[in-house]
Scaffold this motif. Structure first.
Motif, PDB file in Angstrom:
ATOM      1  N   VAL A   1      15.892  -2.780  -2.403  1.00 35.34           N
ATOM      2  CA  VAL A   1      16.565  -3.638  -3.295  1.00 35.34           C
ATOM      3  C   VAL A   1      15.680  -3.460  -4.701  1.00 35.34           C
ATOM      4  CG1 VAL A   1      17.472  -5.809  -4.225  1.00 35.34           C
ATOM      5  CG2 VAL A   1      17.926  -5.015  -1.743  1.00 35.34           C
ATOM      6  N   LEU A   2      16.245  -2.789  -5.717  1.00 33.79           N
ATOM      7  CA  LEU A   2      15.539  -2.346  -6.732  1.00 33.79           C
ATOM      8  C   LEU A   2      15.756  -3.148  -8.147  1.00 33.79           C
ATOM      9  CD1 LEU A   2      15.430   1.585  -6.194  1.00 33.79           C
ATOM     10  CD2 LEU A   2      13.759  -0.172  -5.452  1.00 33.79           C
ATOM     11  N   PHE A   3      16.444  -4.388  -7.858  1.00 34.35           N
ATOM     12  CA  PHE A   3      16.387  -5.058  -9.068  1.00 34.35           C
ATOM     13  C   PHE A   3      16.224  -6.741  -8.632  1.00 34.35           C
ATOM     14  CE2 PHE A   3      20.245  -5.803  -6.374  1.00 34.35           C
ATOM     15  CZ  PHE A   3      20.530  -7.063  -6.372  1.00 34.35           C
ATOM     16  N   SER A   4      16.219  -7.166  -9.678  1.00 32.30           N
ATOM     17  CA  SER A   4      15.723  -8.734  -9.610  1.00 32.30           C
ATOM     18  C   SER A   4      17.018  -9.614 -10.318  1.00 32.30           C
ATOM     19  CB  SER A   4      14.605  -8.887 -10.682  1.00 32.30           C
ATOM     20  OG  SER A   4      13.441  -8.249 -10.499  1.00 32.30           O
ATOM     21  N   GLU A   5      16.979 -10.787  -9.432  1.00 32.81           N
ATOM     22  CA  GLU A   5      18.092 -11.773  -9.940  1.00 32.81           C
ATOM     23  C   GLU A   5      17.902 -12.004 -11.453  1.00 32.81           C
ATOM     24  OE1 GLU A   5      19.096 -13.934  -5.702  1.00 32.81           O
ATOM     25  OE2 GLU A   5      17.200 -14.448  -6.712  1.00 32.81           O
ATOM     26  N   GLY A   6      19.042 -11.963 -12.088  1.00 30.75           N
ATOM     27  CA  GLY A   6      19.150 -12.229 -13.530  1.00 30.75           C
ATOM     28  C   GLY A   6      18.679 -11.104 -14.357  1.00 30.75           C
ATOM     29  N   GLN A   7      18.305 -10.018 -13.878  1.00 25.54           N
ATOM     30  CA  GLN A   7      18.071  -8.922 -14.572  1.00 25.54           C
ATOM     31  C   GLN A   7      18.926  -8.202 -15.483  1.00 25.54           C
ATOM     32  OE1 GLN A   7      15.928  -5.969 -12.334  1.00 25.54           O
ATOM     33  NE2 GLN A   7      15.985  -4.435 -13.992  1.00 25.54           N
ATOM     34  N   ASP A   8      18.892  -7.585 -16.543  1.00 23.15           N
ATOM     35  CA  ASP A   8      19.655  -7.084 -17.331  1.00 23.15           C
ATOM     36  C   ASP A   8      19.490  -5.483 -16.873  1.00 23.15           C
ATOM     37  OD1 ASP A   8      20.697  -8.962 -18.857  1.00 23.15           O
ATOM     38  OD2 ASP A   8      19.273  -9.070 -20.699  1.00 23.15           O
ATOM     39  N   ILE A   9      20.610  -4.970 -16.530  1.00 21.70           N
ATOM     40  CA  ILE A   9      20.539  -3.615 -15.948  1.00 21.70           C
ATOM     41  C   ILE A   9      21.578  -2.607 -16.687  1.00 21.70           C
ATOM     42  CG2 ILE A   9      21.404  -2.317 -13.938  1.00 21.70           C
ATOM     43  CD1 ILE A   9      20.852  -4.704 -12.196  1.00 21.70           C
ATOM     44  N   ARG A  10      20.768  -1.490 -17.043  1.00 20.94           N
ATOM     45  CA  ARG A  10      21.685  -0.313 -17.694  1.00 20.94           C
ATOM     46  C   ARG A  10      22.406   0.410 -16.755  1.00 20.94           C
ATOM     47  NH1 ARG A  10      22.140  -1.547 -22.719  1.00 20.94           N
ATOM     48  NH2 ARG A  10      22.220   0.765 -23.178  1.00 20.94           N
ATOM     49  N   LYS A  11      23.464   1.071 -17.543  1.00 22.50           N
ATOM     50  CA  LYS A  11      24.375   1.844 -16.601  1.00 22.50           C
ATOM     51  C   LYS A  11      23.442   3.069 -16.255  1.00 22.50           C
ATOM     52  CE  LYS A  11      28.514   4.473 -17.160  1.00 22.50           C
ATOM     53  NZ  LYS A  11      29.790   4.878 -17.897  1.00 22.50           N
ATOM     54  N   GLY A  12      23.892   3.287 -14.865  1.00 26.65           N
ATOM     55  CA  GLY A  12      22.985   4.550 -14.105  1.00 26.65           C
ATOM     56  C   GLY A  12      21.723   4.238 -13.635  1.00 26.65           C
ATOM     57  N   ASP A  13      21.297   2.937 -13.627  1.00 28.56           N
ATOM     58  CA  ASP A  13      19.905   2.351 -13.036  1.00 28.56           C
ATOM     59  C   ASP A  13      20.374   2.172 -11.473  1.00 28.56           C
ATOM     60  OD1 ASP A  13      18.982   2.335 -15.679  1.00 28.56           O
ATOM     61  OD2 ASP A  13      18.792   0.018 -15.662  1.00 28.56           O
ATOM     62  N   LEU A  14      19.065   2.732 -10.900  1.00 33.19           N
ATOM     63  CA  LEU A  14      19.208   2.801  -9.531  1.00 33.19           C
ATOM     64  C   LEU A  14      18.913   1.398  -8.939  1.00 33.19           C
ATOM     65  CD1 LEU A  14      19.431   4.234  -6.819  1.00 33.19           C
ATOM     66  CD2 LEU A  14      16.735   4.622  -6.813  1.00 33.19           C
ATOM     67  N   ILE A  15      19.984   0.516  -8.178  1.00 30.42           N
ATOM     68  CA  ILE A  15      19.418  -0.807  -7.788  1.00 30.42           C
ATOM     69  C   ILE A  15      19.358  -0.956  -6.330  1.00 30.42           C
ATOM     70  CG2 ILE A  15      20.875  -1.729  -9.994  1.00 30.42           C
ATOM     71  CD1 ILE A  15      23.212  -1.889  -8.213  1.00 30.42           C
ATOM     72  N   ALA A  16      19.892   0.134  -5.363  1.00 30.00           N
ATOM     73  CA  ALA A  16      19.680  -0.255  -3.840  1.00 30.00           C
ATOM     74  C   ALA A  16      19.733   1.129  -3.433  1.00 30.00           C
ATOM     75  CB  ALA A  16      20.815  -1.295  -3.628  1.00 30.00           C
ATOM     76  N   VAL A  17      18.877   1.219  -2.252  1.00 33.27           N
ATOM     77  CA  VAL A  17      18.832   2.315  -1.429  1.00 33.27           C
ATOM     78  C   VAL A  17      19.173   2.065   0.035  1.00 33.27           C
ATOM     79  CG1 VAL A  17      17.420   4.252  -0.572  1.00 33.27           C
ATOM     80  CG2 VAL A  17      17.194   3.527  -2.787  1.00 33.27           C
ATOM     81  N   ILE A  18      20.133   2.925   0.589  1.00 33.80           N
ATOM     82  CA  ILE A  18      20.664   2.696   2.090  1.00 33.80           C
ATOM     83  C   ILE A  18      19.875   3.871   2.756  1.00 33.80           C
ATOM     84  CG2 ILE A  18      22.587   2.738   3.628  1.00 33.80           C
ATOM     85  CD1 ILE A  18      24.205   1.498   1.366  1.00 33.80           C
ATOM     86  N   ASP A  19      19.707   3.553   3.943  1.00 30.19           N
ATOM     87  CA  ASP A  19      18.953   4.741   4.853  1.00 30.19           C
ATOM     88  C   ASP A  19      19.690   5.905   4.764  1.00 30.19           C
ATOM     89  OD1 ASP A  19      17.504   6.140   6.781  1.00 30.19           O
ATOM     90  OD2 ASP A  19      18.025   4.757   8.423  1.00 30.19           O
ATOM     91  N   PRO A  20      19.131   6.930   4.165  1.00 32.25           N
ATOM     92  CA  PRO A  20      19.910   8.190   4.128  1.00 32.25           C
ATOM     93  C   PRO A  20      19.859   9.212   5.111  1.00 32.25           C
ATOM     94  CG  PRO A  20      17.841   8.516   2.735  1.00 32.25           C
ATOM     95  CD  PRO A  20      17.865   7.049   3.677  1.00 32.25           C
ATOM     96  N   ARG A  21      19.022   9.016   6.003  1.00 32.84           N
ATOM     97  CA  ARG A  21      18.545  10.004   7.170  1.00 32.84           C
ATOM     98  C   ARG A  21      19.678  10.732   7.829  1.00 32.84           C
ATOM     99  NH1 ARG A  21      14.248   6.995  10.515  1.00 32.84           N
ATOM    100  NH2 ARG A  21      15.723   5.344   9.877  1.00 32.84           N
ATOM    101  N   LEU A  22      20.630   9.768   8.256  1.00 32.46           N
ATOM    102  CA  LEU A  22      21.944  10.374   8.984  1.00 32.46           C
ATOM    103  C   LEU A  22      22.807  11.355   8.176  1.00 32.46           C
ATOM    104  CD1 LEU A  22      23.163   7.234  11.245  1.00 32.46           C
ATOM    105  CD2 LEU A  22      21.980   9.276  12.060  1.00 32.46           C
ATOM    106  N   PHE A  23      23.024  10.812   6.905  1.00 29.69           N
ATOM    107  CA  PHE A  23      23.716  11.795   5.796  1.00 29.69           C
ATOM    108  C   PHE A  23      23.224  12.740   5.563  1.00 29.69           C
ATOM    109  CE2 PHE A  23      24.620   6.880   5.469  1.00 29.69           C
ATOM    110  CZ  PHE A  23      26.026   6.970   5.762  1.00 29.69           C
ATOM    111  N   GLN A  24      21.856  12.995   5.497  1.00 28.15           N
ATOM    112  CA  GLN A  24      21.069  14.038   5.150  1.00 28.15           C
ATOM    113  C   GLN A  24      21.261  15.042   6.221  1.00 28.15           C
ATOM    114  OE1 GLN A  24      19.171  15.069   2.007  1.00 28.15           O
ATOM    115  NE2 GLN A  24      19.483  17.004   3.280  1.00 28.15           N
TER     116      GLN A  24
END
Length: 381
Positions: free
Chosen positions: A85-108
């Motif tokens: 989880v790459l964001f903080s609660e209450g943070q201002d986020i810009r369009k395109g910013d990475l905010i979360a990552v899900i386990d990619p191994r099965l999809f890779q």
């Protein structure tokens, strides 16, 4: 004896002389008293202001609710473990910013498998084309049958189609893999995190990971009576319509924006129409869910005759004002009042420019009362 009577007579005469002198002093010798001064009644102290002409803005005011310009619930589009989880609660986020990552191994792995299948089918296609070309040459000399050539040509076509399918599978695997990196679709402010890192998330989850609300700009949806629709439409047709968002507590201006649109229908139950106004909200004075008053500028009255709103009194016969004459005496003047806003009343009939009206102190007045006028305080102007 004659001497005795003479002395007695002289004594009586002396006493009478003294008494007469004392009486005379009391009447003529005492200092004269000054006459009591006559008091002149003072005028009733009042504050007055002159009726003056000026441009007056015409506002229509309605209650509005602040809403985000855009609201997005961030959800996972694939199933898997929420690794980051790459964001903080209450943070201002810009369009395109990475905010979360899900386990990619099965999809890779699925992508690698699709790429390998493509390479395999491309090799088979190359071999099938070689065979087809060779047998086609042999067929000219009758060393290969036409049926064999037709079968090999069909195999080439099937492998071409298989390769197209392999490429589609690769595109799908790449898309699924990209969903493991969740990016912000809009500029916005993150709310409270709904899922913690390490949990398993699913594409079918209703709650999502977090809600993004766009604050800059921000919108306010307000309502006005249906009778105001013609004025609003005329103002929108003439150009940009200014809107002021003011506090419902103390009336301070929170932000200045423009009216974006008027709704395409009137609520038949309340007889009101909705307006949507857009505000830049650079100071974050407007917050989603907040109630505010929205003042819509629909016109400007040019050179209107105005007086302070405190000068207008209400009576059985209608509104009136106390007018101060040349001798500082007051008289009642019935008036017709237009708009009253921002401590200013527009007088459409009953007064002329320059006439002095009483702003404060009316409760002690009656027609003909003499007053002592003074200028109103700055807060009452």
């Amino acid at each position: 004896m004659p001497g005795f009577h003479r002395r007695r007579w002289l004594a009586i005469t002396a006493c009478l002389s003294v008494a007469f002198a004392v009486s005379a002093f009391g009447i003529w010798g005492a200092p004269a008293r000054s006459p009591t001064p006559v008091r002149v009644a003072a005028g009733v102290p009042v504050e007055v202001a002159a009726a003056e002409r000026r441009d007056v803005p015409v506002h229509l005011t309605g209650i509005g609710t602040v809403t985000p310009f855009n609201t997005v619930t961030i959800r996972s589009r694939v199933d898997g473990e929420l690794q980051q989880v790459l964001f903080s609660e209450g943070q201002d986020i810009r369009k395109g910013d990475l905010i979360a990552v899900i386990d990619p191994r099965l999809f890779q792995a699925a992508l690698d498998q699709a790429n390998a299948k493509l390479q395999q089918d491309e090799a088979s296609l190359a071999n099938a084309r070689l065979n087809l070309g060779r047998d086609t040459k042999l067929g000219k000399d009758a060393f290969a049958s036409q049926q064999m050539i037709d079968n090999e040509s069909s195999s080439v076509d099937q492998l071409v189609a298989q390769i197209a399918q392999d490429k589609a599978m690769i595109d799908n695997a790449q898309t699924q893999l990209s969903y493991t990196k969740i990016t912000a679709p809009i500029d916005g402010r993150a709310g409270i995190r709904l899922v913690d890192q390490g949990n398993i998330v699913h594409a079918a989850d209703a709650g999502g990971l977090v809600v993004l609300n766009q604050f800059h700009p921000i919108s306010v949806v307000s309502t006005l009576p249906q009778t105001d629709v013609p004025a609003i439409r005329a103002a929108l047709a003439a150009g940009t319509v200014e809107a002021l968002a003011t506090s419902r507590d103390d009336g301070t201006t929170l932000d200045v924006g423009t009216v974006e649109l008027i709704d395409n229908q009137i609520d038949p139950q309340s007889g009101t129409v909705r307006l949507k106004s857009i505000f830049p909200n650079k100071a974050d004075a407007l917050w989603p869910g907040q109630f505010v008053d929205v003042q819509v500028l629909v016109a400007t009255l040019k050179a209107a005759l105005t007086v302070p709103s405190d000068a207008v009194q209400r009576g059985p016969a209608g509104p009136y004002v106390y007018v101060v004459g040349a001798a500082d005496t007051v008289d009642v003047a019935p008036v017709k009042v237009g708009q009253i806003a921002d401590n200013t009343a527009v007088i459409t009939d009953g007064l002329t420019e320059g006439q002095r009206v009483v702003v404060r102190g009316q409760y002690r007045l009656a027609p003909g009362t003499r007053v002592t006028p003074s200028a109103p305080a700055a807060s009452g102007s």
